[in-house]
Design a protein around this motif. Structure first.
Motif, PDB file in Angstrom:
ATOM      1  N   ARG A 101       2.734  -7.753 -22.878  1.00 60.38           N
ATOM      2  CA  ARG A 101       2.511  -6.862 -21.734  1.00 60.38           C
ATOM      3  C   ARG A 101       1.295  -7.363 -20.954  1.00 60.38           C
ATOM      4  O   ARG A 101       0.277  -7.713 -21.545  1.00 60.38           O
ATOM      5  CB  ARG A 101       2.299  -5.433 -22.206  1.00 60.38           C
ATOM      6  N   GLU A 102       1.427  -7.390 -19.636  1.00 56.09           N
ATOM      7  CA  GLU A 102       0.336  -7.920 -18.815  1.00 56.09           C
ATOM      8  C   GLU A 102      -0.020  -6.967 -17.689  1.00 56.09           C
ATOM      9  O   GLU A 102       0.809  -6.185 -17.212  1.00 56.09           O
ATOM     10  CB  GLU A 102       0.714  -9.288 -18.217  1.00 56.09           C
ATOM     11  N   LEU A 103      -1.263  -7.078 -17.263  1.00 56.03           N
ATOM     12  CA  LEU A 103      -1.758  -6.275 -16.159  1.00 56.03           C
ATOM     13  C   LEU A 103      -1.090  -6.669 -14.857  1.00 56.03           C
ATOM     14  O   LEU A 103      -0.978  -7.856 -14.536  1.00 56.03           O
ATOM     15  CB  LEU A 103      -3.267  -6.467 -16.016  1.00 56.03           C
ATOM     16  N   VAL A 104      -0.654  -5.664 -14.095  1.00 60.40           N
ATOM     17  CA  VAL A 104      -0.179  -5.895 -12.736  1.00 60.40           C
ATOM     18  C   VAL A 104      -1.252  -5.449 -11.745  1.00 60.40           C
ATOM     19  O   VAL A 104      -1.704  -6.236 -10.913  1.00 60.40           O
ATOM     20  CB  VAL A 104       1.134  -5.154 -12.462  1.00 60.40           C
ATOM     21  N   ALA A 105      -1.675  -4.188 -11.860  1.00 56.04           N
ATOM     22  CA  ALA A 105      -2.682  -3.659 -10.936  1.00 56.04           C
ATOM     23  C   ALA A 105      -3.263  -2.373 -11.494  1.00 56.04           C
ATOM     24  O   ALA A 105      -2.604  -1.671 -12.258  1.00 56.04           O
ATOM     25  CB  ALA A 105      -2.072  -3.393  -9.560  1.00 56.04           C
ATOM     26  N   THR A 106      -4.506  -2.093 -11.111  1.00 54.44           N
ATOM     27  CA  THR A 106      -5.128  -0.815 -11.448  1.00 54.44           C
ATOM     28  C   THR A 106      -5.780  -0.225 -10.207  1.00 54.44           C
ATOM     29  O   THR A 106      -6.106  -0.957  -9.258  1.00 54.44           O
ATOM     30  CB  THR A 106      -6.191  -0.954 -12.539  1.00 54.44           C
TER      31      THR A 106
ATOM     32  N   TYR B  48      -6.026  -6.594  -9.338  1.00 60.54           N
ATOM     33  CA  TYR B  48      -4.675  -7.139  -9.435  1.00 60.54           C
ATOM     34  C   TYR B  48      -4.642  -8.314 -10.396  1.00 60.54           C
ATOM     35  O   TYR B  48      -5.609  -9.083 -10.497  1.00 60.54           O
ATOM     36  CB  TYR B  48      -4.184  -7.610  -8.067  1.00 60.54           C
ATOM     37  N   GLY B  49      -3.485  -8.455 -11.057  1.00 62.95           N
ATOM     38  CA  GLY B  49      -3.264  -9.655 -11.833  1.00 62.95           C
ATOM     39  C   GLY B  49      -3.106 -10.847 -10.904  1.00 62.95           C
ATOM     40  O   GLY B  49      -2.619 -10.702  -9.776  1.00 62.95           O
ATOM     41  N   ASP B  50      -3.492 -12.012 -11.379  1.00 67.88           N
ATOM     42  CA  ASP B  50      -3.469 -13.201 -10.523  1.00 67.88           C
ATOM     43  C   ASP B  50      -2.079 -13.500  -9.975  1.00 67.88           C
ATOM     44  O   ASP B  50      -1.932 -13.955  -8.836  1.00 67.88           O
ATOM     45  CB  ASP B  50      -3.986 -14.416 -11.298  1.00 67.88           C
ATOM     46  N   SER B  51      -1.061 -13.228 -10.759  1.00 62.21           N
ATOM     47  CA  SER B  51       0.296 -13.608 -10.357  1.00 62.21           C
ATOM     48  C   SER B  51       0.868 -12.727  -9.246  1.00 62.21           C
ATOM     49  O   SER B  51       1.885 -13.087  -8.649  1.00 62.21           O
ATOM     50  CB  SER B  51       1.230 -13.579 -11.566  1.00 62.21           C
ATOM     51  N   VAL B  52       0.233 -11.600  -8.970  1.00 61.91           N
ATOM     52  CA  VAL B  52       0.780 -10.683  -7.954  1.00 61.91           C
ATOM     53  C   VAL B  52      -0.142 -10.501  -6.755  1.00 61.91           C
ATOM     54  O   VAL B  52       0.230  -9.831  -5.792  1.00 61.91           O
ATOM     55  CB  VAL B  52       1.102  -9.302  -8.562  1.00 61.91           C
ATOM     56  N   LYS B  53      -1.324 -11.091  -6.800  1.00 60.95           N
ATOM     57  CA  LYS B  53      -2.268 -10.941  -5.697  1.00 60.95           C
ATOM     58  C   LYS B  53      -1.646 -11.402  -4.388  1.00 60.95           C
ATOM     59  O   LYS B  53      -1.022 -12.461  -4.321  1.00 60.95           O
ATOM     60  CB  LYS B  53      -3.536 -11.749  -5.978  1.00 60.95           C
ATOM     61  N   GLY B  54      -1.806 -10.590  -3.364  1.00 63.98           N
ATOM     62  CA  GLY B  54      -1.283 -10.926  -2.052  1.00 63.98           C
ATOM     63  C   GLY B  54       0.159 -10.503  -1.832  1.00 63.98           C
ATOM     64  O   GLY B  54       0.654 -10.547  -0.706  1.00 63.98           O
ATOM     65  N   ARG B  55       0.841 -10.102  -2.914  1.00 70.33           N
ATOM     66  CA  ARG B  55       2.247  -9.686  -2.794  1.00 70.33           C
ATOM     67  C   ARG B  55       2.448  -8.210  -3.143  1.00 70.33           C
ATOM     68  O   ARG B  55       3.304  -7.542  -2.564  1.00 70.33           O
ATOM     69  CB  ARG B  55       3.132 -10.542  -3.710  1.00 70.33           C
ATOM     70  N   PHE B  56       1.674  -7.720  -4.090  1.00 72.98           N
ATOM     71  CA  PHE B  56       1.810  -6.337  -4.554  1.00 72.98           C
ATOM     72  C   PHE B  56       0.618  -5.516  -4.069  1.00 72.98           C
ATOM     73  O   PHE B  56      -0.494  -6.048  -3.897  1.00 72.98           O
ATOM     74  CB  PHE B  56       1.843  -6.280  -6.078  1.00 72.98           C
ATOM     75  N   SER B  57       0.863  -4.215  -3.906  1.00 66.74           N
ATOM     76  CA  SER B  57      -0.204  -3.314  -3.472  1.00 66.74           C
ATOM     77  C   SER B  57      -0.091  -1.993  -4.225  1.00 66.74           C
ATOM     78  O   SER B  57       0.985  -1.379  -4.242  1.00 66.74           O
ATOM     79  CB  SER B  57      -0.109  -3.070  -1.968  1.00 66.74           C
ATOM     80  N   ILE B  58      -1.190  -1.563  -4.836  1.00 67.15           N
ATOM     81  CA  ILE B  58      -1.206  -0.305  -5.578  1.00 67.15           C
ATOM     82  C   ILE B  58      -1.917   0.749  -4.736  1.00 67.15           C
ATOM     83  O   ILE B  58      -2.883   0.452  -4.025  1.00 67.15           O
ATOM     84  CB  ILE B  58      -1.899  -0.476  -6.951  1.00 67.15           C
ATOM     85  N   SER B  59      -1.407   1.966  -4.807  1.00 67.94           N
ATOM     86  CA  SER B  59      -2.033   3.085  -4.100  1.00 67.94           C
ATOM     87  C   SER B  59      -1.804   4.354  -4.903  1.00 67.94           C
ATOM     88  O   SER B  59      -1.015   4.356  -5.857  1.00 67.94           O
ATOM     89  CB  SER B  59      -1.467   3.215  -2.685  1.00 67.94           C
ATOM     90  N   ARG B  60      -2.478   5.419  -4.518  1.00 69.58           N
ATOM     91  CA  ARG B  60      -2.312   6.679  -5.233  1.00 69.58           C
ATOM     92  C   ARG B  60      -2.472   7.844  -4.286  1.00 69.58           C
ATOM     93  O   ARG B  60      -3.141   7.750  -3.259  1.00 69.58           O
ATOM     94  CB  ARG B  60      -3.299   6.770  -6.391  1.00 69.58           C
ATOM     95  N   ASP B  61      -1.852   8.937  -4.672  1.00 70.69           N
ATOM     96  CA  ASP B  61      -1.987  10.200  -3.959  1.00 70.69           C
ATOM     97  C   ASP B  61      -2.500  11.213  -4.969  1.00 70.69           C
ATOM     98  O   ASP B  61      -1.746  11.680  -5.823  1.00 70.69           O
ATOM     99  CB  ASP B  61      -0.630  10.618  -3.391  1.00 70.69           C
ATOM    100  N   ASN B  62      -3.774  11.540  -4.889  1.00 69.40           N
ATOM    101  CA  ASN B  62      -4.364  12.422  -5.886  1.00 69.40           C
ATOM    102  C   ASN B  62      -3.888  13.864  -5.757  1.00 69.40           C
ATOM    103  O   ASN B  62      -3.974  14.623  -6.727  1.00 69.40           O
ATOM    104  CB  ASN B  62      -5.888  12.364  -5.807  1.00 69.40           C
ATOM    105  N   THR B  63      -3.379  14.232  -4.598  1.00 71.09           N
ATOM    106  CA  THR B  63      -2.861  15.604  -4.458  1.00 71.09           C
ATOM    107  C   THR B  63      -1.538  15.748  -5.208  1.00 71.09           C
ATOM    108  O   THR B  63      -1.208  16.832  -5.684  1.00 71.09           O
ATOM    109  CB  THR B  63      -2.666  15.972  -2.985  1.00 71.09           C
ATOM    110  N   LYS B  64      -0.794  14.655  -5.291  1.00 75.08           N
ATOM    111  CA  LYS B  64       0.485  14.672  -6.000  1.00 75.08           C
ATOM    112  C   LYS B  64       0.378  14.080  -7.397  1.00 75.08           C
ATOM    113  O   LYS B  64       1.360  14.089  -8.148  1.00 75.08           O
ATOM    114  CB  LYS B  64       1.540  13.897  -5.208  1.00 75.08           C
ATOM    115  N   ILE B  65      -0.784  13.570  -7.746  1.00 73.60           N
ATOM    116  CA  ILE B  65      -1.004  12.865  -9.005  1.00 73.60           C
ATOM    117  C   ILE B  65       0.087  11.815  -9.187  1.00 73.60           C
ATOM    118  O   ILE B  65       0.810  11.755 -10.186  1.00 73.60           O
ATOM    119  CB  ILE B  65      -1.051  13.820 -10.211  1.00 73.60           C
ATOM    120  N   THR B  66       0.230  10.977  -8.190  1.00 66.74           N
ATOM    121  CA  THR B  66       1.252   9.938  -8.190  1.00 66.74           C
ATOM    122  C   THR B  66       0.609   8.617  -7.806  1.00 66.74           C
ATOM    123  O   THR B  66      -0.237   8.567  -6.905  1.00 66.74           O
ATOM    124  CB  THR B  66       2.375  10.286  -7.191  1.00 66.74           C
ATOM    125  N   VAL B  67       1.020   7.575  -8.500  1.00 64.53           N
ATOM    126  CA  VAL B  67       0.561   6.238  -8.180  1.00 64.53           C
ATOM    127  C   VAL B  67       1.769   5.392  -7.790  1.00 64.53           C
ATOM    128  O   VAL B  67       2.865   5.579  -8.329  1.00 64.53           O
ATOM    129  CB  VAL B  67      -0.216   5.608  -9.362  1.00 64.53           C
TER     130      VAL B  67
END
Length: 112
Positions: free
Chosen positions: A45-50, A59-78
């Motif tokens: 198992r490897e890190l993608v993003a936090t 971000y993990g090196d293999s996904v930098k520039g391609r993946f984007s993590i975000s969150r909505d704290n009102t919905k407690i959703t990432v």
């Protein structure tokens, strides 16, 4: 009862995009760092993003520039927006609410 439920996985062609969601419930996760990890067959198992509660990301090196993590704290959703997908991104993607609350995972398959 703590629950993390992932959704949004599926089959996509190389170069395509997917958006994963992780809805958390059972406690107040708005203060927890949350993240995405993935595990491909035969691999660790490897890190993608936090993302921290105040929006700092890593971000993990293999996904930098391609993946984007975000969150909505009102919905407690990432969320994990995945663009320019490659066959090597094929894996089960797991949501984590630190320190140790895991979701069941959602399969992402990228065809060449």
């Amino acid at each position: 009862q703590v629950q993390l439920v992932e959704s949004g996985g599926g089959l996509v062609q190389a170069g395509g995009s997917l958006r994963l969601s992780c809805a958390a419930s059972g406690r107040n996760f708005s203060i927890n760092t949350m993240g995405w990890y993935r595990q491909a067959p035969g691999k660790q198992r490897e890190l993608v993003a936090t993302i921290t509660s105040d929006g700092r990301t890593t971000y993990g090196d293999s996904v930098k520039g391609r993946f984007s993590i975000s969150r909505d704290n009102t919905k407690i959703t990432v969320y994990l927006q995945m663009n320019s997908l490659k066959p090597e991104d094929t894996a089960v993607y797991y949501c984590l609410a630190f320190p140790y609350y895991w979701g069941q995972g959602t399969q992402v398959t990228v065809s060449s």
